[in-house]
Write a protein that holds these residues in place. Structure first.
Motif, PDB file in Angstrom:
ATOM      1  N   ARG A 194      -8.188 -29.861  63.239  1.00 33.39           N
ATOM      2  CA  ARG A 194      -6.539 -30.258  63.103  1.00 33.39           C
ATOM      3  C   ARG A 194      -5.872 -29.514  64.253  1.00 33.39           C
ATOM      4  N   ILE A 195      -4.709 -30.386  64.919  1.00 33.71           N
ATOM      5  CA  ILE A 195      -4.054 -30.135  65.698  1.00 33.71           C
ATOM      6  C   ILE A 195      -2.986 -29.256  65.269  1.00 33.71           C
ATOM      7  N   VAL A 196      -2.826 -27.972  65.813  1.00 34.72           N
ATOM      8  CA  VAL A 196      -1.940 -27.055  65.280  1.00 34.72           C
ATOM      9  C   VAL A 196      -0.830 -26.776  66.148  1.00 34.72           C
ATOM     10  N   PHE A 197      -0.989 -26.791  67.278  1.00 33.37           N
ATOM     11  CA  PHE A 197       0.012 -26.698  68.523  1.00 33.37           C
ATOM     12  C   PHE A 197      -0.131 -27.537  69.747  1.00 33.37           C
ATOM     13  N   LEU A 198       1.139 -27.983  70.298  1.00 34.17           N
ATOM     14  CA  LEU A 198       1.090 -28.616  71.405  1.00 34.17           C
ATOM     15  C   LEU A 198       2.254 -28.151  72.300  1.00 34.17           C
ATOM     16  N   THR A 199       1.821 -27.792  73.696  1.00 33.39           N
ATOM     17  CA  THR A 199       2.450 -27.327  74.733  1.00 33.39           C
ATOM     18  C   THR A 199       2.705 -28.472  75.961  1.00 33.39           C
ATOM     19  N   ARG A 200       3.788 -28.467  76.683  1.00 35.62           N
ATOM     20  CA  ARG A 200       3.927 -29.135  77.740  1.00 35.62           C
ATOM     21  C   ARG A 200       4.602 -28.239  78.951  1.00 35.62           C
ATOM     22  N   LEU A 201       4.019 -28.342  80.077  1.00 31.08           N
ATOM     23  CA  LEU A 201       4.407 -27.513  81.284  1.00 31.08           C
ATOM     24  C   LEU A 201       4.167 -25.784  80.996  1.00 31.08           C
ATOM     25  N   PHE A 202       4.929 -25.111  81.443  1.00 28.15           N
ATOM     26  CA  PHE A 202       4.631 -23.533  81.072  1.00 28.15           C
ATOM     27  C   PHE A 202       6.279 -22.868  80.981  1.00 28.15           C
ATOM     28  N   ASP A 203       6.322 -22.537  79.746  1.00 30.68           N
ATOM     29  CA  ASP A 203       7.363 -21.966  79.339  1.00 30.68           C
ATOM     30  C   ASP A 203       6.651 -20.574  78.584  1.00 30.68           C
ATOM     31  N   GLN A 204       7.358 -19.176  79.080  1.00 32.83           N
ATOM     32  CA  GLN A 204       6.787 -18.047  78.516  1.00 32.83           C
ATOM     33  C   GLN A 204       6.791 -17.843  76.930  1.00 32.83           C
ATOM     34  N   LYS A 205       8.078 -18.272  76.723  1.00 32.42           N
ATOM     35  CA  LYS A 205       8.049 -18.384  75.098  1.00 32.42           C
ATOM     36  C   LYS A 205       7.152 -19.197  74.457  1.00 32.42           C
ATOM     37  N   GLU A 206       7.074 -20.421  74.649  1.00 29.36           N
ATOM     38  CA  GLU A 206       6.290 -21.075  74.082  1.00 29.36           C
ATOM     39  C   GLU A 206       4.768 -20.698  74.210  1.00 29.36           C
ATOM     40  N   PHE A 207       4.469 -20.224  75.304  1.00 27.76           N
ATOM     41  CA  PHE A 207       3.185 -19.555  75.587  1.00 27.76           C
ATOM     42  C   PHE A 207       2.887 -18.680  74.662  1.00 27.76           C
ATOM     43  N   GLU A 208       3.815 -17.457  74.387  1.00 32.16           N
ATOM     44  CA  GLU A 208       3.783 -16.681  73.542  1.00 32.16           C
ATOM     45  C   GLU A 208       3.621 -17.156  72.047  1.00 32.16           C
ATOM     46  N   GLU A 209       4.250 -18.093  71.595  1.00 30.77           N
ATOM     47  CA  GLU A 209       4.109 -18.825  70.317  1.00 30.77           C
ATOM     48  C   GLU A 209       2.815 -19.300  70.198  1.00 30.77           C
ATOM     49  N   MET A 210       2.239 -19.995  71.173  1.00 34.10           N
ATOM     50  CA  MET A 210       0.702 -20.343  71.165  1.00 34.10           C
ATOM     51  C   MET A 210      -0.064 -19.473  70.908  1.00 34.10           C
ATOM     52  N   THR A 211      -0.075 -18.397  71.574  1.00 34.31           N
ATOM     53  CA  THR A 211      -0.893 -17.202  71.434  1.00 34.31           C
ATOM     54  C   THR A 211      -0.849 -16.528  70.041  1.00 34.31           C
ATOM     55  N   LEU A 212       0.402 -16.390  69.691  1.00 33.95           N
ATOM     56  CA  LEU A 212       0.302 -15.940  68.144  1.00 33.95           C
ATOM     57  C   LEU A 212      -0.161 -16.847  67.034  1.00 33.95           C
ATOM     58  N   LYS A 213      -0.095 -18.293  67.292  1.00 38.59           N
ATOM     59  CA  LYS A 213      -0.596 -19.066  66.644  1.00 38.59           C
ATOM     60  C   LYS A 213      -2.375 -18.973  66.737  1.00 38.59           C
ATOM     61  N   ILE A 214      -2.674 -18.906  67.599  1.00 38.81           N
ATOM     62  CA  ILE A 214      -4.111 -18.704  67.932  1.00 38.81           C
ATOM     63  C   ILE A 214      -4.673 -17.621  67.232  1.00 38.81           C
ATOM     64  N   LYS A 215      -4.017 -16.458  67.448  1.00 35.31           N
ATOM     65  CA  LYS A 215      -4.451 -15.057  67.039  1.00 35.31           C
ATOM     66  C   LYS A 215      -4.496 -15.089  65.507  1.00 35.31           C
ATOM     67  N   SER A 216      -3.551 -15.898  64.907  1.00 32.99           N
ATOM     68  CA  SER A 216      -3.444 -16.017  63.331  1.00 32.99           C
ATOM     69  C   SER A 216      -4.408 -16.732  62.903  1.00 32.99           C
ATOM     70  N   LEU A 217      -4.737 -17.860  63.523  1.00 35.25           N
ATOM     71  CA  LEU A 217      -5.880 -18.681  62.832  1.00 35.25           C
ATOM     72  C   LEU A 217      -7.132 -17.776  63.164  1.00 35.25           C
ATOM     73  N   LEU A 218      -7.515 -17.087  64.330  1.00 38.11           N
ATOM     74  CA  LEU A 218      -8.686 -16.285  64.233  1.00 38.11           C
ATOM     75  C   LEU A 218      -8.660 -15.157  63.319  1.00 38.11           C
ATOM     76  N   SER A 219      -7.581 -14.443  62.806  1.00 35.48           N
ATOM     77  CA  SER A 219      -7.581 -13.411  62.067  1.00 35.48           C
ATOM     78  C   SER A 219      -8.066 -14.138  60.511  1.00 35.48           C
ATOM     79  N   LYS A 220      -7.630 -15.346  60.239  1.00 38.74           N
ATOM     80  CA  LYS A 220      -7.984 -15.883  59.011  1.00 38.74           C
ATOM     81  C   LYS A 220      -9.512 -16.340  59.009  1.00 38.74           C
ATOM     82  N   SER A 221     -10.134 -16.414  59.986  1.00 37.78           N
ATOM     83  CA  SER A 221     -11.528 -16.757  59.815  1.00 37.78           C
ATOM     84  C   SER A 221     -12.306 -15.584  60.036  1.00 37.78           C
ATOM     85  N   LEU A 222     -11.869 -14.472  60.143  1.00 37.49           N
ATOM     86  CA  LEU A 222     -12.881 -12.964  60.151  1.00 37.49           C
ATOM     87  C   LEU A 222     -13.221 -12.718  58.633  1.00 37.49           C
TER      88      LEU A 222
END
Length: 182
Positions: A154-182
């Motif tokens: 499932r698609i959980v996050f979409l970005t466009r261009l490069f915005d530091q705040k959006e990148f940080e949000e994406m990183t947090l989302k990815i890390k959250s998903l990975l912590s659930k799979s441990l």
């Protein structure tokens, strides 16, 4: 005269992050995407990597996947690469995570040179005719996009261009998903 040259240069620079087939659609709230967060990611395609191997989103089920839509001519993409490499790929590559740059409509030799020039170690795949790009966004829309897909496809996050705040949000989302799979 200088004003005309600067205007033309800015126009060319802005256009370089868009498909060469015409002007981009008004991106509006969808930012040029034809997919939405919560949707199952299109997965009816094979990713041919620059090293000659292949994979697919179906084969990557069970992993958090980021597809980075890019091309060698995109200056915004080049700014984003070091962040993707050092803040996501290197620390997460052994944690059920896959990051794949999807090079839009460029020949293999150019994609290989691009990957070497920008010094990334994560995989890069080819996208002839922007066929895969077109499964996620309007082909006329600009590149410099990241699509985060969870372990279930499932698609959980979409970005466009490069915005530091959006990148940080994406990183947090990815890390959250990975912590659930441990």
């Amino acid at each position: 005269m200088l004003k005309k040259i600067l205007t033309l240069s800015l126009s060319v620079a802005c256009h370089s992050c868009f498909a060469q087939s015409g002007p981009p659609p008004a991106e509006g709230p969808d930012r040029g995407y034809i997919v939405k967060v919560g949707q199952e990611a299109p997965d009816n395609f094979i990713l041919k990597l620059t090293d000659g191997t292949t994979t697919s989103l179906k084969a990557l089920r069970g992993k958090v996947v980021v597809l980075q839509l890019t091309a060698s001519y995109c200056t915004v993409c080049r700014l984003k690469f070091p962040h993707l490499e050092h803040e996501l790929w290197l620390p997460l590559k052994d944690k059920n995570f896959m990051l794949i740059a999807l090079d839009r409509d460029e020949p293999l030799a150019k994609a290989i040179k691009f990957k070497k020039d920008i010094q990334i170690t994560y995989p890069m795949a080819l996208d002839p005719g922007a066929e895969i790009f077109g499964k996620f966004a309007y082909k006329q829309a600009g590149i410099a996009r990241d699509i985060v897909i969870d372990q279930n496809g499932r698609i959980v996050f979409l970005t466009r261009l490069f915005d530091q705040k959006e990148f940080e949000e994406m990183t947090l989302k990815i890390k959250s998903l990975l912590s659930k799979s441990l």
